[in-house]
Design a protein around this motif. Sequence first.
Motif, PDB file in Angstrom:
ATOM      1  N   SER A 342       0.827  -1.215   0.000  1.00  0.00           N
ATOM      2  CA  SER A 342       0.000   0.000   0.000  1.00  0.00           C
ATOM      3  C   SER A 342       0.856   1.258   0.000  1.00  0.00           C
ATOM      4  N   THR A 345       2.568   0.779  -3.803  1.00  0.00           N
ATOM      5  CA  THR A 345       1.599   0.636  -4.892  1.00  0.00           C
ATOM      6  C   THR A 345       0.219   0.978  -4.344  1.00  0.00           C
ATOM      7  N   GLU A 347      -2.656   1.458  -5.362  1.00  0.00           N
ATOM      8  CA  GLU A 347      -3.830   0.746  -5.876  1.00  0.00           C
ATOM      9  C   GLU A 347      -3.704  -0.765  -5.702  1.00  0.00           C
ATOM     10  N   SER A 348      -2.903  -1.204  -4.749  1.00  0.00           N
ATOM     11  CA  SER A 348      -2.687  -2.630  -4.525  1.00  0.00           C
ATOM     12  C   SER A 348      -4.005  -3.361  -4.287  1.00  0.00           C
TER      13      SER A 348
END
Length: 386
Positions: A342, A345, A347-348
């Motif tokens: 998180s 990234t 948009e994990s």
Amino acid sequence: MFQSRAAVVGTGFIGPVHIEGLLRAGVRVQGVLGTSPEKSQSIASRFGLPRAYTHYHELLEDPAVDVVHITSPNRFHFQQTVEALQAGKHVLCEKPLAMDSRESALLVEHAQKSGLKTGVNYNVRFYPLCIEAAEQVRRGELGDLFHVTGSYVQDWLHQPTDFNWRVLQSEGGALRAIADIGTHWLDLIQSISGQSVVAVCADLQTVFPTRTRPAGGTETFTSKLAAPKRDGIDVAIDTEDYGALLFRLESGARGSMHVSQVTAGHKNCIRFEMAGSKKSIAWNSQTPNELWVGHRSNPNSILPRDPSLLSDRAAQHAQYPGGHNEGFPDTFKQLFRSFYASIETPESPMHPTPSFEDGHREILLCEAIHQSAQEQRWIEVGSKCQ
């Protein structure tokens, strides 16, 4: 391998668990801070870490540290978290987030203003079959939820000569068994059901009003393994060994739960069963690689922890093939994978890490439970201390 680097505060039972889980998750651990330089150096040497910090500000001033893991005793969580956020560090804090809801509300506010990533270590969510249970509920496979039952029991405080800082309100807070292990169960149930507990009715019991504090104290889970200590003083205990709870969820579904730290033979056992209009599911942490599925008109079944049989989200957190068991240490690794993903990234798609808002909600829940036990009546959660 993640790019962010961590430092861990605390060298008791759970601090080294964090370090091991971080290393297994592919996170570089820059160093560790204990209550003495000797403890810091001992754990740093054990895991081959670059730094053994001598004080907290030294850790916060280290430019190589991006994330602080706070695993110190409960009473230090608030101040250490505030200082870490002020130093520009992401924070993953052990539960409870703070000593009371005033402090936890302030931490939510600090986190929101900082723009940094924050989380609370409710690791039980990250057993793959608990994630699978949440996905099945989300997809409507259980139907309407009728009720939830379960327990979390241990025996590491089974004798009056078992002693740890957690048994004292001044060190751990007004609740002990409920706050220490009951909150894991309650977070798990709310995570799986997708609903908050809105009202509680609680009964608490202190089995040993007096315990013997040995010279030097004992670490969590080590008292029954250590050599008996002859020297000690009797200390009045103001926290519960056992707690029973009735509760209501947002939908009106009912629940019951009990916790105990004095149940001989159970070292660390979490159980739940959810009854729905289409089927029931049950899970036990002592057999964590099996999810029981109950039916009215068809044979019951066991779903194994096999990535090829799980939902996409659960399969992301089951990293070994079916038949290759995963357990307690793996939940830390999986939560850390989610948290660091998180950070790097945003948009994990991984299972979300418990947030500071979740941690604040759990403290409001504990305060309602404590009030209910004192007044012997139902209490609505969040009706005070907001």
